[in-house]
Motif scaffolding. Sequence first.
Motif, short mmCIF file in Angstrom:
data_model
loop_
_atom_site.label_atom_id
_atom_site.label_comp_id
_atom_site.label_asym_id
_atom_site.label_seq_id
_atom_site.Cartn_x
_atom_site.Cartn_y
_atom_site.Cartn_z
N ALA A 44 53.57 -39.51 26.38
CA ALA A 44 52.90 -39.23 25.10
C ALA A 44 52.46 -37.77 25.02
N ALA A 45 51.95 -37.23 26.14
CA ALA A 45 51.45 -35.84 26.12
C ALA A 45 52.59 -34.86 25.85
N VAL A 46 53.76 -35.12 26.43
CA VAL A 46 54.90 -34.22 26.21
C VAL A 46 55.37 -34.31 24.76
N GLN A 52 56.18 -33.67 18.20
CA GLN A 52 55.56 -34.28 17.02
C GLN A 52 55.39 -33.33 15.85
N VAL A 53 55.49 -32.02 16.09
CA VAL A 53 55.40 -31.10 14.95
C VAL A 53 56.47 -31.48 13.91
N CYS A 54 57.59 -32.01 14.39
CA CYS A 54 58.64 -32.50 13.48
C CYS A 54 58.69 -34.03 13.45
N HIS A 55 58.60 -34.65 14.63
CA HIS A 55 58.75 -36.11 14.69
C HIS A 55 57.42 -36.82 14.50
N ARG A 56 56.96 -36.88 13.28
CA ARG A 56 55.76 -37.63 12.91
C ARG A 56 55.90 -38.00 11.45
N PRO A 57 55.08 -38.94 10.97
CA PRO A 57 55.14 -39.23 9.53
C PRO A 57 54.83 -37.93 8.79
N ASN A 58 55.57 -37.59 7.75
CA ASN A 58 55.43 -36.31 7.05
C ASN A 58 55.59 -35.12 7.98
N LEU A 71 57.76 -39.94 16.51
CA LEU A 71 57.61 -40.25 17.93
C LEU A 71 56.12 -40.14 18.27
N THR A 72 55.31 -40.90 17.54
CA THR A 72 53.87 -40.80 17.78
C THR A 72 53.32 -42.00 18.57
N THR A 73 53.82 -43.20 18.28
CA THR A 73 53.30 -44.37 19.00
C THR A 73 54.37 -44.90 19.96
N TYR A 74 53.93 -45.79 20.87
CA TYR A 74 54.88 -46.39 21.80
C TYR A 74 55.93 -47.20 21.03
N GLU A 75 55.46 -47.96 20.04
CA GLU A 75 56.36 -48.82 19.27
C GLU A 75 57.46 -48.00 18.59
N GLU A 76 57.08 -46.83 18.06
CA GLU A 76 58.08 -45.98 17.40
C GLU A 76 59.05 -45.37 18.41
N THR A 77 58.52 -45.05 19.57
CA THR A 77 59.29 -44.25 20.53
C THR A 77 60.23 -45.09 21.38
N ARG A 78 59.77 -46.30 21.75
CA ARG A 78 60.51 -47.15 22.68
C ARG A 78 62.00 -47.31 22.32
N ASP A 135 45.10 -44.83 29.20
CA ASP A 135 45.50 -43.50 29.71
C ASP A 135 45.99 -42.57 28.61
N ALA A 136 46.14 -43.08 27.40
CA ALA A 136 46.75 -42.28 26.33
C ALA A 136 45.90 -41.07 25.98
N PRO A 137 46.57 -39.92 25.71
CA PRO A 137 45.82 -38.76 25.22
C PRO A 137 45.32 -39.01 23.80
N GLU A 138 44.27 -38.31 23.40
CA GLU A 138 43.79 -38.39 22.00
C GLU A 138 44.96 -38.09 21.06
N PRO A 139 45.16 -38.91 20.02
CA PRO A 139 46.24 -38.56 19.08
C PRO A 139 45.96 -37.21 18.42
N LEU A 140 47.01 -36.45 18.14
CA LEU A 140 46.82 -35.15 17.49
C LEU A 140 46.55 -35.36 16.01
N GLU A 141 45.82 -34.42 15.43
CA GLU A 141 45.58 -34.47 13.98
C GLU A 141 46.56 -33.53 13.30
N TRP A 142 47.24 -34.04 12.30
CA TRP A 142 48.20 -33.22 11.56
C TRP A 142 47.74 -33.10 10.13
N PRO A 143 48.15 -32.01 9.46
CA PRO A 143 47.76 -31.90 8.05
C PRO A 143 48.34 -33.08 7.26
N SER A 144 47.65 -33.49 6.23
CA SER A 144 48.10 -34.63 5.44
C SER A 144 49.34 -34.24 4.66
#
Length: 494
Positions: A44-46, A52-58, A71-78, A135-144
């Motif tokens: 998740a940290a990598v 995630q700058v590209c692979h995230r919702p919006n 590629l933000t959650t385990y379910e999306e990434t697996r 063990d998960a890192p804090e999720p990053l905050e992205w602009p809306s």
Amino acid sequence: MTRPQISSVTRLVALGALASLALSGVASAAAVDPEPITFYGDVAAVLQQECQVCHRPNGANLGGMVAPMALTTYEETRPWARSIARVVASREMPPWDASPEQHGLFANERTLTQEEIDLLVNWAKSGAPAGNPADAPEPLEWPSEDGWLIGEPDLVLQFDEPYFVEDDVEDLYIYFKTTITEEMVPEDRYVKAIEFRPGSSVVHHIIVPGLGGIAPGNDPVIHADGLADVLRAGRDLQWQMHYHKEPGPGTGKWDQSSVALKFYDSEEEVKHKVFNADMGKYDFAVPAGATDYTIQTEWTFPTDSEIVSYLPHMHLRGKAAKYEAYYPDGSHEVLLDVPNYDFNWQTTYLYKERKKVPAGTRVLLTTVFDNSAGNLANPDPTVTVRWGEPTTDEMSYGFMAYINEENEGHVAFTSDEGGIDLTAIVAMADESRDGKMQLDEAPGMVKQYFEMMDENKDGAVDMEEAKAANAFLAQMAEQRERAEATAAGAAGGE
Ligand code: HEC
């Protein structure tokens, strides 16, 4: 079939390896039973850092290049674990085309370390386990969705009316205007950051002279403190839009693209205006089937300068690009090498620490084209390709942004002969995009010489005629110099 014999040497080596493994097992239990690589604990940290700058919702819409999945959650990434392993091992992702030789030089570099690659590959190999959510890192905050990467803009401009890109359009080049009123920009403003936003998925590229633009894969421009582009008061913006899509019923889309600007509060904050050494060629012809057709353009810095960034630009036959410096002391350096140019990733290579170059430094831009069937992106390997705006024509162009102490730009567009390059003028002036400059398109100064340039008297100046005019101008300049030298010699002899 004979059974392979295990040589005694091999057996000895194998035994030794076993022994040392057993020994290290005594020293550290972890080496024998390493902790499994997990999504929450390691992966998740990598992904946060590098993907995630590209692979995230919006996710970042880099000029129409939108990552196909988050590629933000385990379910999306697996489900993507194996593809991830493949694309990071082949270094297709994250997208970055500069040669490893320039590793570490550019602020916006997107590359993984070998450890990160191994980690993602081994995670996929071991069945892509989730691990412990604690063990998960804090999720990053992205602009809306309607937020901007450059932060709160001071001014957002759109073209005056939305435009409908019709169903039957495949490629369309069209111009729009934004009227900048006194109210919007009462005086020259110094631009700190620029972010374009395509108004729809059919936008392929946007160019707004004076502000730059985006092509697929571009990041927003955020200038270092003290560096600025200038937005002139009361000057309308022209949008040069390229729409591209599969044609067909129901594929039409509305578009009203926009650009967000952040200004410096006052001119005092601005130390340097940013200039561009327009390095381009306009009178080339890439033969059908050529695999390594090479075009070169030069630019010499008249004063001590600092290079801010590069952006090589070619179209679908573009294969490689290179900027090299030849210094006045005779030394030579590769500034940027893009051995596998990818039209889909128009990356600006922005220096972490600007490159200082002394006056007299000559920069050589080399672009290489593959117009053969071997180039899978090639729309037609059977035709000769010349300069033109459509992606099915070609460009050989290199942006090179620079600053200098004088805060003055220099005449770009110099021809091989050293004078002003009239082929560049024709390319710039050709608003009707027919590859020629009509009289009403010619800039004021050039109008005067129009008839002289139009050798075949068809009422337009084409690239061949412009090229001939370049040679003529150079000849004139040479004659003048010789005459002056003779005059000076005569004067001296009296
Ligand atoms: C700068 C934006 C960007 C970054 C950063 C980025 N990607 Fe991508 N990625 C894209 C885009 C756009 C596509 C789809 C177009 C393409 O395949 O070129 C894509 C495609 C992919 C695909 C292929 C999907 C398919 O259809 O097969 C995978 C897998 C992938 N990315 C993984 C990653 C991983 C892992 C990282 C980080 C290590 C990463 N990407 C970083 C933009 C990005």
